[in-house]
Structures are given as C-alpha cells and as structure tokens.
Design a protein around this motif. Structure first.
Motif, PDB file in Angstrom:
ATOM      1  N   THR A  66     -11.878  -4.165  26.077  1.00 50.01           N
ATOM      2  CA  THR A  66     -12.545  -4.589  27.484  1.00 50.01           C
ATOM      3  C   THR A  66     -13.816  -3.779  27.563  1.00 50.01           C
ATOM      4  OG1 THR A  66     -10.246  -4.744  28.456  1.00 50.01           O
ATOM      5  CG2 THR A  66     -12.054  -4.525  29.803  1.00 50.01           C
ATOM      6  N   TRP A  67     -13.876  -2.365  26.994  1.00 54.43           N
ATOM      7  CA  TRP A  67     -14.997  -1.736  27.151  1.00 54.43           C
ATOM      8  C   TRP A  67     -15.915  -2.225  26.288  1.00 54.43           C
ATOM      9  CZ3 TRP A  67     -17.497   1.731  23.810  1.00 54.43           C
ATOM     10  CH2 TRP A  67     -18.486   2.515  24.492  1.00 54.43           C
ATOM     11  N   MET A  68     -15.641  -2.558  25.087  1.00 55.75           N
ATOM     12  CA  MET A  68     -16.737  -3.113  24.178  1.00 55.75           C
ATOM     13  C   MET A  68     -17.229  -4.461  24.808  1.00 55.75           C
ATOM     14  SD  MET A  68     -17.321  -1.197  21.525  1.00 55.75           S
ATOM     15  CE  MET A  68     -18.059  -2.331  20.637  1.00 55.75           C
ATOM     16  N   ASN A  69     -16.503  -5.194  25.517  1.00 58.14           N
ATOM     17  CA  ASN A  69     -17.060  -6.459  25.977  1.00 58.14           C
ATOM     18  C   ASN A  69     -18.345  -6.173  26.992  1.00 58.14           C
ATOM     19  OD1 ASN A  69     -15.452  -8.080  24.331  1.00 58.14           O
ATOM     20  ND2 ASN A  69     -13.814  -8.030  25.793  1.00 58.14           N
ATOM     21  N   THR A  70     -17.852  -4.965  27.823  1.00 60.55           N
ATOM     22  CA  THR A  70     -18.891  -4.795  28.863  1.00 60.55           C
ATOM     23  C   THR A  70     -20.300  -4.501  28.124  1.00 60.55           C
ATOM     24  OG1 THR A  70     -18.452  -2.400  28.804  1.00 60.55           O
ATOM     25  CG2 THR A  70     -17.183  -3.731  30.525  1.00 60.55           C
ATOM     26  N   LEU A  71     -20.266  -4.082  27.000  1.00 65.21           N
ATOM     27  CA  LEU A  71     -21.760  -3.830  26.179  1.00 65.21           C
ATOM     28  C   LEU A  71     -22.359  -5.008  25.788  1.00 65.21           C
ATOM     29  CD1 LEU A  71     -20.562  -0.670  23.753  1.00 65.21           C
ATOM     30  CD2 LEU A  71     -21.333  -0.732  26.176  1.00 65.21           C
ATOM     31  N   LYS A  72     -21.818  -6.052  26.057  1.00 61.38           N
ATOM     32  CA  LYS A  72     -22.543  -7.399  25.625  1.00 61.38           C
ATOM     33  C   LYS A  72     -23.549  -7.733  26.852  1.00 61.38           C
ATOM     34  CE  LYS A  72     -18.758  -9.520  23.022  1.00 61.38           C
ATOM     35  NZ  LYS A  72     -17.783 -10.542  22.761  1.00 61.38           N
ATOM     36  N   ASN A  73     -23.473  -6.918  27.950  1.00 64.49           N
ATOM     37  CA  ASN A  73     -24.377  -7.160  29.083  1.00 64.49           C
ATOM     38  C   ASN A  73     -25.513  -6.079  28.735  1.00 64.49           C
ATOM     39  OD1 ASN A  73     -25.590  -6.117  31.778  1.00 64.49           O
ATOM     40  ND2 ASN A  73     -24.537  -8.325  32.285  1.00 64.49           N
ATOM     41  N   GLU A  74     -26.759  -6.862  28.703  1.00 67.69           N
ATOM     42  CA  GLU A  74     -27.991  -5.725  28.438  1.00 67.69           C
ATOM     43  C   GLU A  74     -28.126  -4.639  29.326  1.00 67.69           C
ATOM     44  OE1 GLU A  74     -30.914  -5.022  26.099  1.00 67.69           O
ATOM     45  OE2 GLU A  74     -30.012  -6.932  26.001  1.00 67.69           O
ATOM     46  N   THR A  75     -27.789  -4.795  30.694  1.00 69.49           N
ATOM     47  CA  THR A  75     -28.008  -3.539  31.384  1.00 69.49           C
ATOM     48  C   THR A  75     -26.842  -2.758  31.431  1.00 69.49           C
ATOM     49  OG1 THR A  75     -28.815  -5.222  33.392  1.00 69.49           O
ATOM     50  CG2 THR A  75     -27.961  -2.985  34.007  1.00 69.49           C
ATOM     51  N   LYS A  76     -25.753  -3.064  31.089  1.00 68.76           N
ATOM     52  CA  LYS A  76     -24.600  -2.057  30.831  1.00 68.76           C
ATOM     53  C   LYS A  76     -24.694  -1.291  29.537  1.00 68.76           C
ATOM     54  CE  LYS A  76     -21.866  -2.927  34.316  1.00 68.76           C
ATOM     55  NZ  LYS A  76     -21.525  -1.676  35.400  1.00 68.76           N
ATOM     56  N   CYS A  77     -25.246  -2.227  28.565  1.00 67.69           N
ATOM     57  CA  CYS A  77     -25.409  -1.474  27.133  1.00 67.69           C
ATOM     58  C   CYS A  77     -26.480  -0.415  27.502  1.00 67.69           C
ATOM     59  CB  CYS A  77     -25.864  -2.584  26.414  1.00 67.69           C
ATOM     60  SG  CYS A  77     -25.947  -1.859  24.490  1.00 67.69           S
ATOM     61  N   ARG A  78     -27.567  -0.518  27.972  1.00 67.94           N
ATOM     62  CA  ARG A  78     -28.589   0.436  28.353  1.00 67.94           C
ATOM     63  C   ARG A  78     -28.071   1.552  28.934  1.00 67.94           C
ATOM     64  NH1 ARG A  78     -33.926  -0.026  27.535  1.00 67.94           N
ATOM     65  NH2 ARG A  78     -34.660  -2.233  26.682  1.00 67.94           N
ATOM     66  N   GLU A  79     -27.308   1.338  30.036  1.00 63.50           N
ATOM     67  CA  GLU A  79     -26.653   2.473  30.760  1.00 63.50           C
ATOM     68  C   GLU A  79     -25.517   3.323  30.099  1.00 63.50           C
ATOM     69  OE1 GLU A  79     -24.834   0.478  34.236  1.00 63.50           O
ATOM     70  OE2 GLU A  79     -26.482   0.121  35.210  1.00 63.50           O
ATOM     71  N   GLN A  80     -24.846   2.370  29.481  1.00 62.82           N
ATOM     72  CA  GLN A  80     -23.689   3.305  28.567  1.00 62.82           C
ATOM     73  C   GLN A  80     -24.156   4.006  27.237  1.00 62.82           C
ATOM     74  OE1 GLN A  80     -20.518   3.597  29.876  1.00 62.82           O
ATOM     75  NE2 GLN A  80     -21.679   2.875  31.730  1.00 62.82           N
ATOM     76  N   ARG A 126     -27.590   4.074  26.070  1.00 58.14           N
ATOM     77  CA  ARG A 126     -29.216   4.416  26.293  1.00 58.14           C
ATOM     78  C   ARG A 126     -29.850   3.498  25.200  1.00 58.14           C
ATOM     79  NH1 ARG A 126     -27.089   6.292  30.106  1.00 58.14           N
ATOM     80  NH2 ARG A 126     -27.560   8.263  31.003  1.00 58.14           N
ATOM     81  N   LEU A 127     -29.346   2.383  24.634  1.00 59.77           N
ATOM     82  CA  LEU A 127     -30.096   1.471  23.726  1.00 59.77           C
ATOM     83  C   LEU A 127     -29.994   0.015  24.230  1.00 59.77           C
ATOM     84  CD1 LEU A 127     -29.151   2.676  20.169  1.00 59.77           C
ATOM     85  CD2 LEU A 127     -31.367   3.056  21.380  1.00 59.77           C
ATOM     86  N   ASP A 128     -30.783  -0.749  24.147  1.00 60.04           N
ATOM     87  CA  ASP A 128     -30.414  -2.206  24.130  1.00 60.04           C
ATOM     88  C   ASP A 128     -29.607  -2.844  23.012  1.00 60.04           C
ATOM     89  OD1 ASP A 128     -32.133  -2.754  22.126  1.00 60.04           O
ATOM     90  OD2 ASP A 128     -33.647  -3.319  23.647  1.00 60.04           O
ATOM     91  N   ILE A 129     -29.120  -4.276  23.515  1.00 59.61           N
ATOM     92  CA  ILE A 129     -28.078  -4.517  22.346  1.00 59.61           C
ATOM     93  C   ILE A 129     -28.868  -4.854  20.991  1.00 59.61           C
ATOM     94  CG2 ILE A 129     -27.001  -6.802  21.772  1.00 59.61           C
ATOM     95  CD1 ILE A 129     -26.503  -7.068  24.838  1.00 59.61           C
ATOM     96  N   ARG A 130     -30.149  -5.152  20.853  1.00 60.70           N
ATOM     97  CA  ARG A 130     -30.618  -5.302  19.571  1.00 60.70           C
ATOM     98  C   ARG A 130     -30.874  -4.022  18.899  1.00 60.70           C
ATOM     99  NH1 ARG A 130     -35.322  -5.180  17.010  1.00 60.70           N
ATOM    100  NH2 ARG A 130     -35.690  -6.876  15.581  1.00 60.70           N
ATOM    101  N   CYS A 131     -31.226  -2.948  19.463  1.00 59.99           N
ATOM    102  CA  CYS A 131     -31.439  -1.721  19.061  1.00 59.99           C
ATOM    103  C   CYS A 131     -30.063  -1.248  18.403  1.00 59.99           C
ATOM    104  CB  CYS A 131     -32.086  -0.684  19.830  1.00 59.99           C
ATOM    105  SG  CYS A 131     -33.690  -0.926  20.114  1.00 59.99           S
ATOM    106  N   PHE A 132     -29.031  -1.445  19.329  1.00 57.16           N
ATOM    107  CA  PHE A 132     -27.827  -0.965  18.980  1.00 57.16           C
ATOM    108  C   PHE A 132     -27.217  -1.961  17.723  1.00 57.16           C
ATOM    109  CE2 PHE A 132     -23.013  -1.774  19.365  1.00 57.16           C
ATOM    110  CZ  PHE A 132     -22.715  -0.587  18.993  1.00 57.16           C
ATOM    111  N   ALA A 175     -20.496   2.806  18.861  1.00 58.62           N
ATOM    112  CA  ALA A 175     -20.739   2.853  20.445  1.00 58.62           C
ATOM    113  C   ALA A 175     -20.129   4.008  21.136  1.00 58.62           C
ATOM    114  CB  ALA A 175     -19.952   1.429  21.065  1.00 58.62           C
ATOM    115  N   GLN A 176     -18.714   4.274  20.499  1.00 55.69           N
ATOM    116  CA  GLN A 176     -18.314   5.552  21.175  1.00 55.69           C
ATOM    117  C   GLN A 176     -19.179   6.808  20.841  1.00 55.69           C
ATOM    118  OE1 GLN A 176     -14.350   5.806  19.295  1.00 55.69           O
ATOM    119  NE2 GLN A 176     -13.679   3.820  19.987  1.00 55.69           N
TER     120      GLN A 176
END
Length: 485
Positions: A61-75, A77-83, A109-110
């Motif tokens: 569930t936590w990893m699925n939240t990172l598929k959102n661009e805004t959530k990924c940056r918040e959690q 500090r990188l966008d999805i592409r950089c990650f 991610a952790q």
C-alpha cells in the motif's frame, strides 16, 4: 491465682486468633490473585499480531502511494523518473539485487524515506512493518551500494588544465577556480536554532564549495551552522596545492592560495554598467568579478530539475575511465595568513592587466607575461633558530605559560615573534609547535637508546659514543629500528 491463670489463657486465645486471621488473609489474597490472572487470561483484549500477508499488504500500500508524482516527491524528495533512474544505477553499477523478500525499488524507497524525514529505527519499523534488525540491515545494504557509485562519479581534480582560451580566466594564470559559501535553509530543533541562525535571520547551514571555470564543482564542505563565518569554515577545509589559488570575495583573507579583490573599489558586475576601469585596481576587480561569477552561476544551476541533472551525470558516467585515488602531492596550504609576497603578487598582476589594456587601447601590440603565483618560502630549522626556541620557551616557563602537559598558545606565538625580530624569519605558532614535536621524537629515541641498549651516552658532549668494536652492533640496531618504523 485463678485470675492470673484466666488472664494467661485469654492472652493465648487472642494470639491464636490473630495467627488464624493472618493465615486467612494470606489465603484469601492468593485466591484473589489467581482468580484475577485467570480472568485476564480468558477475557482480556488480545494483542494485534501481524502475519506476513498483512505486513506485505502494508508495504505494498505504501509503495502504491509512490506512483503519484506529488506523493513521491513528498516522501522521497525525488520525482518518479529520478527514483527509477537511481534504482537502475544502484542495480547495474552499485551491485544492489532483488532478494526473495524485498525488491530493489522497495528497499531504495525505504532508504530515501528514512533520509528525507530523519526517521528513527522504531518509527521505520511501524511504517514499513519490518523488524528493527531488518530495517537497519537493508539501510546499510543500500548505503554500501551508493558508496560504490562514488568510484564512478567522483574523479580527481586536474589542476594542470590550462584556461588560456577563456577570456575571463586567461588573466589569472595559476587559478584553478572560484570559491564561495552559500546558505541552504533547513529546519532544526528549537534548542539548535540559535547556532543555525545566519546573518539574514534564517535557520540554515553554511556550505563551502569550489568550482572550476567549466562550472564543475571540485569541492564541497557541508555541515557548518549558519552562524559560522566564511573564514572559519575555510580553515576547516584547508588542503590546497601551494602553487595554485582560488578567486574569493572579500569575506575571506587575501592570502596565499586565495585571491581577493581590492577593497573600497567597485567590484560587482552590475556596478560596471556604463562605467569603464580608470586604474589597475578597478580593472583587476572587474576581471576578478567576471571570473569569480562562475561559482555564483554554479550555485544557481543547482536549482535545475533533477531529471536534467541525472541525464548529464549518466552521460559523464558512461564516458568516464578508471579513477586513481592515490594522493600524489603532499605540498599543501595549511594556514590563511596574509603575507607581503602575496600582496605584491596581486598588485603586480593587476598592474600587468592594466598596462596590457592601455597598450591595446593605443593600438600597440605589446604584452607582458603575467606574474606567477607567489610560492611559499620554506625555512629549515638551524642551530640559531633552535637556540632562540630554547631560550624563549625557558622564559615562557618562568612567566607561567606552560600547562601541565604542554605550552600555552601564547608561548608558541612568543617564539614566532622572537624569530621574526631576531632573524627576520616569518613562522607561525603551528610551525613552532611542530618543531617541538620533532624534538620530542628525537628525545624519545635517545631515551630508549640510553635505557635499553649498551651504547654509551657522553654527558659532556651530549652525544652517543660508539666504539669501533661496537660499530657493527650499532648498524644492526639501526636496521632493526628502521624496519620497525
């Protein structure tokens, strides 16, 4: 007599009654404890237990939240592409692999989330539904992979590069780049805010950095509080070849290795609009500002999108060759003290610039070679210097400038001042302190020879006396000592 017997009998009955009552109380208390424990075991609320399926669901569930661009940056500090790019680099060049229980993306991610939010191990346990040992182990696995990337991205600075083709830098022969500090805002605990409060009133960290004329950072020193001054941070970073120098602003000392502009003279580029230099100091400041602006541009370009940055880094990574991290030059600057030689070099450089400009304005082809950077003059200690050192230290002892273990700083400075006055030799207190360390090493060697060898010490001549018949033993002893060093 009968009354006395009755009283005794009555007291005995009372004692027996008290003992029986105490026994009854103990038994009753034991029964209550057993009943309470039994009731709690049967009727208490059961502790929530996590099975592996529930743990996996929490992490998914936590990893699925990172598929959102805004959530990924918040959690992270990188966008999805950089990650995704970082995960690819760690897997292909850092040696990070997917295991039976965790994927590369999950463990990275952790790792990023812990760094981004400064999480403790116990907090990470609850968030990622893992044991503390697992959280710590996975964190260090990713950390080791990231450190391996340093072998690809970190390369030695080439100070031999010639920038004669660069119109801004060709006037500063021997300059290897520009140096400056920048404030990076940060959130700190309330107790530390005073130390991190900078001169602008913000809580920040003062970062020292250098870059070459190509806008490539060659050195970064983070970690200092915002209240720390630029010269103080520079003293912490001193390790520069003595035949090169950096261009710095007036916040630093004009000393060997660091060339500042002239004081009380127009400097910044925006002040030169509609104005032309009228003397050598103004021309020097203009060209100094034009070249040193490189570090300002480098700081500004660090605010670009991370995607563009990673693309450039990846291109450099693919074209990079092996790296030799061996230190080859031990001749470094270790102090920031202004000298007359460095000031003369600065004046001569500025006058040469202005003279060349005047000849160009008059249509004459005349050039003067630019002066070379002033190098330090090295002084070897001789018997006169040692004599002054001995006498001055003895005087400092009488003045109470020696502590229990070592001399006080003013004692070393007194020796340096004495050498400057008597022999016209400019040394710092650190040089004096190093000389005393050499003395201590020599004394330790002599003491060992006197106490633990058969060789004789001549008190009158203050030297070892080796007879001819013991000369071979002395040579063997020297070989043993040398091999153990």
């Amino acid at each position: 007599m009968s009354d006395e017997v009755s009283a005794r009998y009555l007291r005995k009955c009372l004692r027996d009654s008290d003992e029986d009552m105490e026994l009854v109380t103990i038994v009753a208390s034991f029964i209550v404890v057993v009943a309470t424990a039994s009731y709690g075991q049967v009727y208490r609320v059961k502790e929530v237990t996590w099975n592996e399926c529930e743990r996996s669901q929490v992490r998914a569930t936590w990893m699925n939240t990172l598929k959102n661009e805004t959530k990924c940056r918040e959690q992270l500090r990188l966008d999805i592409r950089c990650f995704d790019k970082l995960c690819h680099l760690l897997q292909s060049k850092g040696g990070l692999v997917t295991t039976r229980n965790v994927t590369v993306k999950e463990v990275v991610a952790q790792f990023l989330h812990v760094l981004a939010h400064d999480l403790k191990n116990r907090t990470a346990q609850a968030l990622f539904a893992r044991f503390g040992e697992t959280v710590s182990r996975q964190f260090h696995v990713v950390l080791e992979s990231i450190l391996k990337l340093g072998d690809y991205y970190i390369k030695r600075v080439d100070h031999t590069t010639n920038y004669a083709h660069d119109n801004k830098w060709k006037w500063f022969e021997g300059a290897v780049g520009a140096l400056d500090g920048t404030y990076i805002k940060m959130i700190v605990p309330i107790d530390d805010r005073a130390r991190y409060r900078d001169r602008k009133g913000d809580t920040s960290t003062n970062v020292l950095a250098t870059c070459d004329p190509n806008l490539h950072f060659t050195y970064v020193l983070p970690g200092w509080e915002g209240s720390a001054s630029d010269p103080r941070i520079l003293r912490d970073a001193l390790r520069r070849p003595n035949d090169k120098y950096f261009l710095v602003d007036l916040g630093y000392t004009n000393c060997e290795g660091f060339l500042t502009p002239y004081k009380k003279t127009r400097y910044h580029l925006n002040l030169w609009r509609g104005n032309i230099p009228t003397n050598y100091m103004e021309l020097f400041n203009l060209r100094h500002s034009s070249a040193r602006n490189t570090i300002e541009r480098a700081f500004g370009e660090e605010n670009m999108e991370e995607t563009t940055y990673l693309q450039e880094v990846e291109q450099e990574l693919e074209a990079m060759e092996g790296i030799d991290m061996e230190e080859k030059d031990n001749d470094f600057i270790s102090s920031t003290r202004s000298t007359n030689e460095w000031t003369e070099f600065m004046d001569q450089l500025a006058k040469t610039m202005f003279f060349t400009l005047e000849m160009t304005r008059q249509g004459k082809e005349h050039s003067v070679p630019l002066p070379a950077p002033a190098r330090r003059s090295y002084n070897s200690w001789n018997s006169k210097m040692d004599t002054i050192l001995t006498s001055t230290l003895y005087q400092q002892i009488n003045e109470g400038n020696k502590g229990d273990r070592d001399f006080k700083p003013q004692a070393y400075q007194a020796v340096a001042d004495k050498l400057r006055v008597e022999l016209n030799i400019i040394l710092s207190a650190a040089h004096v302190k190093n000389r005393i360390k050499v003395w201590k090493k020599h004394y330790a060697v002599i003491t060992e020879i006197r106490n633990y060898t058969k060789f004789r010490w001549d008190e009158e001549r203050k030297m070892l006396v080796i007879p001819v018949e013991e000369l071979e033993d002395w040579k063997n002893y020297c070989k043993v000592i040398t091999s153990g060093l």
